[in-house]
Motif scaffolding. Structure first.
Motif, PDB file in Angstrom:
ATOM      1  N   LEU A  53       0.937  -1.270   0.102  1.00  0.00           N
ATOM      2  CA  LEU A  53      -0.122   0.090   0.052  1.00  0.00           C
ATOM      3  C   LEU A  53       0.964   1.181  -0.164  1.00  0.00           C
ATOM      4  N   VAL A  54       0.752   2.134  -1.042  1.00  0.00           N
ATOM      5  CA  VAL A  54       1.510   3.228  -1.304  1.00  0.00           C
ATOM      6  C   VAL A  54       0.824   4.322  -1.046  1.00  0.00           C
ATOM      7  N   GLY A  55      -0.380   4.584  -0.839  1.00  0.00           N
ATOM      8  CA  GLY A  55      -1.323   5.579  -0.547  1.00  0.00           C
ATOM      9  C   GLY A  55      -2.784   5.464  -0.791  1.00  0.00           C
ATOM     10  N   ILE A  56      -3.299   6.552  -0.042  1.00  0.00           N
ATOM     11  CA  ILE A  56      -4.916   6.404  -0.134  1.00  0.00           C
ATOM     12  C   ILE A  56      -5.496   7.729  -0.408  1.00  0.00           C
ATOM     13  N   GLU A  57      -6.238   7.672  -1.260  1.00  0.00           N
ATOM     14  CA  GLU A  57      -7.190   9.011  -2.006  1.00  0.00           C
ATOM     15  C   GLU A  57      -8.340   8.832  -1.485  1.00  0.00           C
ATOM     16  N   VAL A  58      -8.794  10.250  -0.816  1.00  0.00           N
ATOM     17  CA  VAL A  58     -10.186  10.230  -0.155  1.00  0.00           C
ATOM     18  C   VAL A  58     -10.792  11.192  -0.693  1.00  0.00           C
ATOM     19  N   LEU A  59     -11.990  11.004  -1.480  1.00  0.00           N
ATOM     20  CA  LEU A  59     -12.821  11.991  -1.996  1.00  0.00           C
ATOM     21  C   LEU A  59     -13.911  12.105  -0.856  1.00  0.00           C
ATOM     22  N   ALA A  60     -14.625  13.581  -0.887  1.00  0.00           N
ATOM     23  CA  ALA A  60     -15.478  13.994   0.141  1.00  0.00           C
ATOM     24  C   ALA A  60     -14.651  13.999   1.422  1.00  0.00           C
ATOM     25  N   ALA A  61     -13.395  14.589   1.413  1.00  0.00           N
ATOM     26  CA  ALA A  61     -12.298  14.378   2.609  1.00  0.00           C
ATOM     27  C   ALA A  61     -12.967  14.854   3.814  1.00  0.00           C
ATOM     28  N   SER A  62     -13.586  16.141   3.690  1.00  0.00           N
ATOM     29  CA  SER A  62     -13.975  16.575   4.929  1.00  0.00           C
ATOM     30  C   SER A  62     -14.848  16.052   5.766  1.00  0.00           C
ATOM     31  N   SER A  63     -15.584  14.861   5.119  1.00  0.00           N
ATOM     32  CA  SER A  63     -16.589  14.249   5.987  1.00  0.00           C
ATOM     33  C   SER A  63     -15.948  12.814   6.301  1.00  0.00           C
ATOM     34  N   LYS A  64     -14.625  12.349   5.823  1.00  0.00           N
ATOM     35  CA  LYS A  64     -14.147  11.219   6.228  1.00  0.00           C
ATOM     36  C   LYS A  64     -12.810  11.308   6.881  1.00  0.00           C
ATOM     37  N   LEU A  65     -12.116  12.357   6.933  1.00  0.00           N
ATOM     38  CA  LEU A  65     -10.836  12.318   7.694  1.00  0.00           C
ATOM     39  C   LEU A  65     -11.016  13.818   8.798  1.00  0.00           C
ATOM     40  N   PRO A  66     -10.172  13.540   9.766  1.00  0.00           N
ATOM     41  CA  PRO A  66     -10.352  14.529  10.893  1.00  0.00           C
ATOM     42  C   PRO A  66      -9.932  15.942  10.582  1.00  0.00           C
ATOM     43  N   LYS A  67     -10.634  16.883  10.956  1.00  0.00           N
ATOM     44  CA  LYS A  67     -10.499  18.404  10.718  1.00  0.00           C
ATOM     45  C   LYS A  67      -8.957  18.563  10.788  1.00  0.00           C
ATOM     46  N   ARG A  68      -8.275  18.154  12.196  1.00  0.00           N
ATOM     47  CA  ARG A  68      -6.968  18.374  12.444  1.00  0.00           C
ATOM     48  C   ARG A  68      -5.923  17.916  11.398  1.00  0.00           C
ATOM     49  N   LEU A  69      -6.107  16.724  10.694  1.00  0.00           N
ATOM     50  CA  LEU A  69      -5.511  16.074   9.918  1.00  0.00           C
ATOM     51  C   LEU A  69      -5.641  16.853   8.231  1.00  0.00           C
ATOM     52  N   LEU A  70      -6.384  17.544   8.075  1.00  0.00           N
ATOM     53  CA  LEU A  70      -6.703  18.171   6.944  1.00  0.00           C
ATOM     54  C   LEU A  70      -6.203  19.707   7.139  1.00  0.00           C
ATOM     55  N   ASP A  71      -6.366  20.028   8.224  1.00  0.00           N
ATOM     56  CA  ASP A  71      -5.797  21.456   8.654  1.00  0.00           C
ATOM     57  C   ASP A  71      -4.045  21.427   8.462  1.00  0.00           C
ATOM     58  N   ALA A  72      -3.654  20.437   8.825  1.00  0.00           N
ATOM     59  CA  ALA A  72      -1.953  20.309   8.905  1.00  0.00           C
ATOM     60  C   ALA A  72      -1.650  19.933   7.347  1.00  0.00           C
ATOM     61  N   ALA A  73      -2.705  19.396   6.698  1.00  0.00           N
ATOM     62  CA  ALA A  73      -2.194  18.841   5.336  1.00  0.00           C
ATOM     63  C   ALA A  73      -1.502  20.027   4.172  1.00  0.00           C
ATOM     64  N   GLU A  74      -0.755  19.474   3.549  1.00  0.00           N
ATOM     65  CA  GLU A  74      -0.155  20.289   2.527  1.00  0.00           C
ATOM     66  C   GLU A  74      -1.195  20.738   1.669  1.00  0.00           C
ATOM     67  N   ARG A  75      -1.575  21.988   1.241  1.00  0.00           N
ATOM     68  CA  ARG A  75      -2.661  22.591   0.364  1.00  0.00           C
ATOM     69  C   ARG A  75      -2.220  22.492  -0.965  1.00  0.00           C
ATOM     70  N   LEU A  76      -3.293  22.046  -1.973  1.00  0.00           N
ATOM     71  CA  LEU A  76      -2.975  22.021  -3.337  1.00  0.00           C
ATOM     72  C   LEU A  76      -3.707  23.347  -4.036  1.00  0.00           C
ATOM     73  N   ASP A  77      -4.676  23.722  -3.207  1.00  0.00           N
ATOM     74  CA  ASP A  77      -5.654  24.761  -3.935  1.00  0.00           C
ATOM     75  C   ASP A  77      -5.051  25.987  -3.745  1.00  0.00           C
ATOM     76  N   LYS A  78      -5.437  26.849  -4.299  1.00  0.00           N
ATOM     77  CA  LYS A  78      -4.918  28.602  -4.045  1.00  0.00           C
ATOM     78  C   LYS A  78      -5.462  29.132  -2.821  1.00  0.00           C
ATOM     79  N   GLU A  79      -6.570  28.625  -2.351  1.00  0.00           N
ATOM     80  CA  GLU A  79      -7.221  29.002  -1.331  1.00  0.00           C
ATOM     81  C   GLU A  79      -6.776  28.915  -0.215  1.00  0.00           C
ATOM     82  N   GLN A  80      -6.464  29.839   0.761  1.00  0.00           N
ATOM     83  CA  GLN A  80      -5.822  29.717   2.035  1.00  0.00           C
ATOM     84  C   GLN A  80      -6.923  29.210   3.065  1.00  0.00           C
ATOM     85  N   PRO A  81      -6.492  28.448   4.221  1.00  0.00           N
ATOM     86  CA  PRO A  81      -7.423  27.809   5.146  1.00  0.00           C
ATOM     87  C   PRO A  81      -8.451  28.951   5.922  1.00  0.00           C
TER      88      PRO A  81
END
Length: 81
Positions: A53-81
């Motif tokens: 297993l090399v990776g996991i793609e999660v769509l609808a991530a905000s409903s599947k992953l902890p907020k703290r994980l998404l807040d700490a993630a490297e952002r790929l979009d242009k919008e800031q948190p």
């Protein structure tokens, strides 16, 4: 705990959790889509040629992953948190 790289695109609401060294190129040989009904969403497991297993793609991530994980993630979009 081992370091993992997490990327998140808020506009697409998609995240990717990497289990490999970010500097090492890894070829995904097989993608296993989890049953959307069973996980109530879209989650794809990526495996390399050795079946690791090399990776996991999660769509609808905000409903599947902890907020703290998404807040700490490297952002790929242009919008800031």
């Amino acid at each position: 705990m081992a370091d993992v790289r997490v990327t998140y695109d808020r506009q697409a609401n998609a995240a990717y959790v990497y289990f490999t060294d970010p500097q090492a190129p890894v070829k995904v040989a097989r993608c296993y889509p989890c049953d959307p009904a069973a996980v109530d969403g879209m989650i794809n497991l990526d495996f390399d040629e050795q079946g690791r297993l090399v990776g996991i793609e999660v769509l609808a991530a905000s409903s599947k992953l902890p907020k703290r994980l998404l807040d700490a993630a490297e952002r790929l979009d242009k919008e800031q948190p």
